[in-house]
Design a protein around this motif. Structure first.
Motif, PDB file in Angstrom:
ATOM      1  N   GLU A   1       8.712   0.729  -3.712  1.00  0.00           N
ATOM      2  CA  GLU A   1       8.252  -0.280  -3.221  1.00  0.00           C
ATOM      3  C   GLU A   1       8.976  -0.665  -1.752  1.00  0.00           C
ATOM      4  O   GLU A   1       8.366  -0.806  -0.470  1.00  0.00           O
ATOM      5  CB  GLU A   1       7.978  -1.386  -3.629  1.00  0.00           C
ATOM      6  N   PHE A   2      10.305  -0.621  -1.632  1.00  0.00           N
ATOM      7  CA  PHE A   2      11.240  -1.195  -0.460  1.00  0.00           C
ATOM      8  C   PHE A   2      11.243  -0.127   0.362  1.00  0.00           C
ATOM      9  O   PHE A   2      11.411  -0.262   1.635  1.00  0.00           O
ATOM     10  CB  PHE A   2      12.556  -1.511  -1.149  1.00  0.00           C
ATOM     11  N   SER A   3      11.055   1.181  -0.145  1.00  0.00           N
ATOM     12  CA  SER A   3      11.172   2.448   0.859  1.00  0.00           C
ATOM     13  C   SER A   3       9.713   2.445   1.724  1.00  0.00           C
ATOM     14  O   SER A   3       9.825   2.605   2.751  1.00  0.00           O
ATOM     15  CB  SER A   3      11.271   3.561   0.059  1.00  0.00           C
ATOM     16  N   PHE A   4       8.767   1.932   1.060  1.00  0.00           N
ATOM     17  CA  PHE A   4       7.424   1.907   1.758  1.00  0.00           C
ATOM     18  C   PHE A   4       7.628   1.027   2.734  1.00  0.00           C
ATOM     19  O   PHE A   4       7.118   1.069   3.899  1.00  0.00           O
ATOM     20  CB  PHE A   4       6.123   1.533   0.778  1.00  0.00           C
ATOM     21  N   ILE A   5       8.150  -0.374   2.393  1.00  0.00           N
ATOM     22  CA  ILE A   5       8.158  -1.390   3.413  1.00  0.00           C
ATOM     23  C   ILE A   5       9.107  -1.000   4.561  1.00  0.00           C
ATOM     24  O   ILE A   5       8.782  -1.248   5.592  1.00  0.00           O
ATOM     25  CB  ILE A   5       8.687  -2.662   2.382  1.00  0.00           C
ATOM     26  N   ILE A   6      10.057  -0.223   4.282  1.00  0.00           N
ATOM     27  CA  ILE A   6      11.037   0.087   5.231  1.00  0.00           C
ATOM     28  C   ILE A   6      10.507   1.089   6.391  1.00  0.00           C
ATOM     29  O   ILE A   6      10.356   1.090   7.380  1.00  0.00           O
ATOM     30  CB  ILE A   6      12.339   0.781   4.835  1.00  0.00           C
ATOM     31  N   ALA A   7       9.490   2.048   5.472  1.00  0.00           N
ATOM     32  CA  ALA A   7       8.925   2.894   6.304  1.00  0.00           C
ATOM     33  C   ALA A   7       7.763   2.276   7.271  1.00  0.00           C
ATOM     34  O   ALA A   7       7.429   2.578   8.458  1.00  0.00           O
ATOM     35  CB  ALA A   7       8.306   4.120   5.578  1.00  0.00           C
ATOM     36  N   THR A   8       7.314   1.163   6.619  1.00  0.00           N
ATOM     37  CA  THR A   8       6.182   0.462   7.462  1.00  0.00           C
ATOM     38  C   THR A   8       6.641  -0.197   8.404  1.00  0.00           C
ATOM     39  O   THR A   8       6.051  -0.494   9.632  1.00  0.00           O
ATOM     40  CB  THR A   8       5.417  -0.441   6.433  1.00  0.00           C
ATOM     41  N   LEU A   9       7.924  -0.706   8.456  1.00  0.00           N
ATOM     42  CA  LEU A   9       8.516  -1.452   9.395  1.00  0.00           C
ATOM     43  C   LEU A   9       8.883  -0.628  10.778  1.00  0.00           C
ATOM     44  O   LEU A   9       8.423  -0.844  11.765  1.00  0.00           O
ATOM     45  CB  LEU A   9      10.091  -1.975   8.979  1.00  0.00           C
ATOM     46  N   GLY A  10       9.301   0.518  10.464  1.00  0.00           N
ATOM     47  CA  GLY A  10       9.466   1.795  11.455  1.00  0.00           C
ATOM     48  C   GLY A  10       8.216   1.952  12.288  1.00  0.00           C
ATOM     49  O   GLY A  10       8.076   2.007  13.307  1.00  0.00           O
ATOM     50  N   MET A  11       7.142   2.163  11.382  1.00  0.00           N
ATOM     51  CA  MET A  11       5.709   2.300  11.947  1.00  0.00           C
ATOM     52  C   MET A  11       5.397   1.235  12.835  1.00  0.00           C
ATOM     53  O   MET A  11       4.908   1.415  13.991  1.00  0.00           O
ATOM     54  CB  MET A  11       4.784   2.684  11.026  1.00  0.00           C
TER      55      MET A  11
ATOM     56  N   GLY B   1      -0.378  -7.532   0.755  1.00  0.00           N
ATOM     57  CA  GLY B   1       0.160  -7.150  -0.463  1.00  0.00           C
ATOM     58  C   GLY B   1       1.644  -7.094  -0.540  1.00  0.00           C
ATOM     59  O   GLY B   1       2.191  -7.319  -1.372  1.00  0.00           O
ATOM     60  N   VAL B   2       2.389  -6.870   0.666  1.00  0.00           N
ATOM     61  CA  VAL B   2       3.771  -6.642   0.840  1.00  0.00           C
ATOM     62  C   VAL B   2       4.202  -8.308   0.542  1.00  0.00           C
ATOM     63  O   VAL B   2       5.118  -8.109  -0.172  1.00  0.00           O
ATOM     64  CB  VAL B   2       4.208  -6.134   2.168  1.00  0.00           C
ATOM     65  N   ILE B   3       3.504  -9.191   0.942  1.00  0.00           N
ATOM     66  CA  ILE B   3       3.965 -10.469   1.135  1.00  0.00           C
ATOM     67  C   ILE B   3       4.195 -10.796  -0.461  1.00  0.00           C
ATOM     68  O   ILE B   3       5.156 -11.432  -0.943  1.00  0.00           O
ATOM     69  CB  ILE B   3       3.043 -11.567   1.902  1.00  0.00           C
ATOM     70  N   PHE B   4       2.852 -10.734  -1.382  1.00  0.00           N
ATOM     71  CA  PHE B   4       2.822 -11.155  -2.720  1.00  0.00           C
ATOM     72  C   PHE B   4       3.555 -10.423  -3.580  1.00  0.00           C
ATOM     73  O   PHE B   4       4.290 -10.786  -4.483  1.00  0.00           O
ATOM     74  CB  PHE B   4       1.401 -11.319  -2.943  1.00  0.00           C
ATOM     75  N   LEU B   5       3.961  -9.125  -3.102  1.00  0.00           N
ATOM     76  CA  LEU B   5       4.597  -8.177  -3.988  1.00  0.00           C
ATOM     77  C   LEU B   5       6.172  -8.514  -3.997  1.00  0.00           C
ATOM     78  O   LEU B   5       6.776  -8.607  -4.731  1.00  0.00           O
ATOM     79  CB  LEU B   5       4.373  -6.843  -3.655  1.00  0.00           C
TER      80      LEU B   5
END
Length: 770
Positions: free
Chosen positions: A370-380, A96-100
């Protein structure tokens, strides 16, 4: 014959039975492996569908619905169907992140970034720096670890494009002046977010903030961004144009997704996140003439995987964590809303915007997404942040998603309230600063030449370096087994980089400006130094190339031969380079030349601004003169230009008629433009749409020439062909003044007119703003 048939009939089942048993066993094994992935996708989509229905009915943002629905459908609750495997949810979230990010790239484009004005850039950068610092300090104050605090600051610094666009659509404010500032700031934030993903990955891997490592990451990102952009624009639009007659909608969709996933793999192979590759490919395709069609075709995919992503984000939230960290959620939410509103408004004020637009801009950007989710996901994913950070960020985003429409809706009222309560002296100083800050900053001839030279050096250095490195990795091994392998590889590489080496070393830039500077003796030394630097870089790259394939002695001899060749064939190299450059620029500008983008001009330092509209094919206004319509008298706006097919009518007279299909430029306040849009809609079957027109400009001038002093506005228009749309006299402002008003010395006037005529007028007049 019957026996034969009987034998066949009897033998076939034995063979088929064996085959079917093998197939069934394989299918059973496949089902066993696929079941969690497929069943969880079904649950995600069912959850998204229910969320769409409910939140559409409640007229709330769908993103909020996806998050809440995913939260309830997670495996933390027993009263809803739950997912069976968290790993499969993470897989779908990553897809989902890739296509978003690919779809966001389609809406981004690097040309938009280059067109972003100083106001949006200052606003975005001020807000990003302030919120990153505040987020880090708040994390430290709450006793969090260093990495948690760093990632918190990064997640709070980026606003949500998706949420803001949706809120603007629902509230119908896209025609207002502050919206252009917000969109510009979002473009800057998007590219900064991409940079953050790279920097945070570097920090996470090294577990420390190393200046050298961060600088290397930034340079690596810049290097690959430029190479991807230049190479992508040079190749992809050409391929799409060549195959245009073969491309059906289905093929175009498949090719677009294939290009996206190829860039995802390439980005991952060179050490970047897959999301970065998707975003870059989207931004490259955004420059092609097929961009609108691809964006239309990709929309269902975007909506599907966007829903998958946001529902998956909700499913990954642990409710126990939210309960335990309810106070931090509340604190961070308040910091986000007030901190982002304050910092964004401050940035807009510093850039010279009036108080009203600054407050509206700040309150519009007060959320994360959305970018905040992606940054948080990166840390996780990198396992450098604590488990509590991700659900906290999602919870803060959910709350700010809900508050954003209300903040935008009441921002104008709050700005007026603030203006009334602030000391009059402060308001007067803000208005004066706003006017002065938007005055034209003259750019010296030396700055123009220096900027052009540095651009040439950076671009061609990166291109040449990339070609040499790729050649040493791919070309050299192919010819290594031949008798003159190294010589052949060096020759091939030298031929490829020859035009770029010539441009780096010998191409003349800003010829007229250089000649002007050469007349002034003080600039001659600097100009000679620039030429010397460029030629030295050219020699360095030739030597660097040859040294890869030969010994230093052979490289030196070959270098002398290469220099001689460049002196003998300069014309050929010039032609070859310009052929490459023209092909690139044609691909880059094709979309802009074939389609006029929708936008609103923001040119006035007060509430008045320019907007562009179409007259519908069936309109009650068609055939009537401007005098008959009395638009200025009724609505208080001026029509500055009419475009009719290939004919442009600047500053139309009162006898000019409107016709179906006309594109008109109007000037007025936010309220006046909104009323005019309603006025058009009431008189048209087809709603009006905004379009861009760049031949008309607005200039701010000070009345100093004797021929205009003590003359009426009507006389000024007769002499100059310019429409006066605003006057400032002794601190008082009049928008769209009457034609009988007399101009006085030192009056500040805003004039709209044809670009060429306005340039001629400003040669003899003091220009304050353009």
């Amino acid at each position: 014959m019957n026996k034969s048939l009987k034998w066949k009939a009897g033998s076939a089942p034995e063979k088929n039975t064996t085959f079917y048993m093998i197939a069934l066993n394989a299918a059973a094994e496949t089902t066993h492996h696929l079941q969690p992935l497929i069943s969880d996708l079904g649950l995600i989509l069912m959850t998204a569908g229910i969320a769409v229905l409910l939140f559409k009915k409640m007229k709330q943002p769908l993103v909020l619905g996806y998050l809440i629905a995913g939260f309830l459908a997670g495996n933390h609750f027993d009263f809803f169907p739950s997912i069976t495997d968290m790993k499969s949810v993470e897989v779908w979230a990553e897809i989902g992140v890739i296509f978003l990010l690919f779809s966001l790239g389609l809406e981004f484009s690097f040309k938009k970034l280059m067109k972003v004005g100083g106001t949006s850039s200052v606003t975005a950068i001020t807000q990003i720096i302030f919120m990153t610092l505040i987020g880090y300090l708040v994390g430290q104050w709450m006793g969090w670890g260093k990495m948690d605090s760093i990632f918190l600051g990064a997640t709070l610094s980026i606003s949500s494009t998706t949420i803001i666009i949706r809120a603007f659509d629902e509230l119908g404010v896209k025609g207002k002046k502050f919206v252009g500032i917000v969109f510009g700031a979002l473009i800057v934030e998007d590219i900064v977010a991409i940079l953050m993903l790279v920097l945070l990955s570097t920090i996470a891997v090294s577990d420390q903030i190393s200046g050298t490592a961060l600088l290397q990451s930034v340079l690596k990102l810049v290097f690959f961004l430029i190479i991807w952009f230049l190479g992508g624009i040079f190749i992809i639009p050409t391929l799409l144009k060549k195959a245009k007659h073969l491309l059906s909608d289905e093929m175009l969709l498949i090719i677009s997704l294939a290009l996206c996933l190829m860039m995802v793999m390439f980005a991952a192979n060179v050490g970047f996140s897959p999301a970065l590759g998707a975003f870059i490919m989207g931004s490259i395709i955004a420059e092609t003439t097929q961009a609108e069609k691809i964006e239309h075709l990709i929309k269902p995919v975007k909506d599907l995987f966007g829903a998958v992503f946001f529902v998956s984000v909700g499913m990954l939230i642990n409710p126990v964590t939210l309960v335990d960290f309810a106070l931090p959620v509340l604190i961070i939410t308040l910091v986000t809303i007030f901190g982002k509103a304050l910092s964004s408004a401050t940035g807009a004020l510093l850039s010279g915007q009036p108080l009203k637009q600054s407050v509206q801009t700040g309150m519009s950007l007060a959320q994360i997404g959305e970018f905040s989710f992606i940054i948080a996901t990166l840390g996780m994913t990198l396992k450098v942040t604590s488990d509590f950070l991700y659900p906290i960020i999602v919870a803060v985003s959910a709350v700010t998603t809900f508050t954003t429409p209300f903040l935008i809706k009441y921002s104008e009222s709050f700005a007026l309230f603030l203006e009334q309560k602030m000391p009059k002296r402060w308001v007067k100083n803000i208005n004066r600063y706003s006017l002065n800050a938007q005055a034209i900053k003259s750019v010296s001839t030396w700055q123009i030449v220096l900027r052009a030279s540095i651009t040439q050096i950076i671009l061609h250095t990166i291109i040449i370096t990339a070609i040499i490195l790729l050649s040493s990795k791919f070309v050299a091994p192919l010819v290594a087994d031949t008798r003159f392998g190294n010589t052949l590889a060096a020759l091939i590489t030298l031929v490829i980089i020859a035009p770029f080496l010539w441009a780096l070393s010998l191409r003349r830039v800003k010829v007229d400006e250089v000649e002007v500077l050469w007349e002034e003796r003080k600039y001659r030394g600097a100009l000679l130094m620039l030429i010397l630097i460029r030629m030295s870089l050219g020699l360095f790259f030739v030597g660097f190339l040859l040294n890869i394939f030969f010994s230093p002695l052979v490289a030196f001899v070959a270098l002398i031969i290469a220099i001689g060749a460049y002196q003998i064939f300069p014309k050929k190299l010039n032609e070859q380079y310009h052929k490459i450059e023209n092909h690139f620029l044609k691909n880059l500008n094709d979309r802009e030349n074939k389609k006029i983008d929708r936008r609103y001009a923001n040119l006035m330092p007060w509430d008045g601004h320019m907007s562009f509209f179409d007259i519908g094919k069936e309109s009650n206004l068609a055939g009537k003169t401007l005098e008959e319509l009395k638009i200025r008298e009724q609505l208080g706006i001026n029509i500055a230009e009419i475009k009719r097919g290939d004919i442009t009518i600047p500053i139309p007279t009162k006898n000019e008629r409107l016709f179906p299909g006309d594109e008109i430029c109007v000037i007025g306040t936010d309220a006046q433009v909104t009323e005019f849009a309603k006025y058009l809609d009431q008189n048209e079957i087809e709603p009006s749409t905004a379009v861009e027109q760049s031949d008309i400009v607005l200039r701010q001038l000070e009345v100093s020439q004797e021929e205009f002093i003590q003359k009426s506005i009507g006389q000024f228009r007769g002499k100059t062909g310019g429409l006066v749309v605003g006057i400032e006299r002794n601190g008082n402002r009049i928008l769209n003044p009457e034609s009988n008003i007399i101009l006085g010395k030192n009056d500040i006037i805003w004039v709209v007119g044809d670009r060429k005529k306005m340039n001629e007028l400003t040669k003899g007049t003091k220009v304050l703003r353009g």
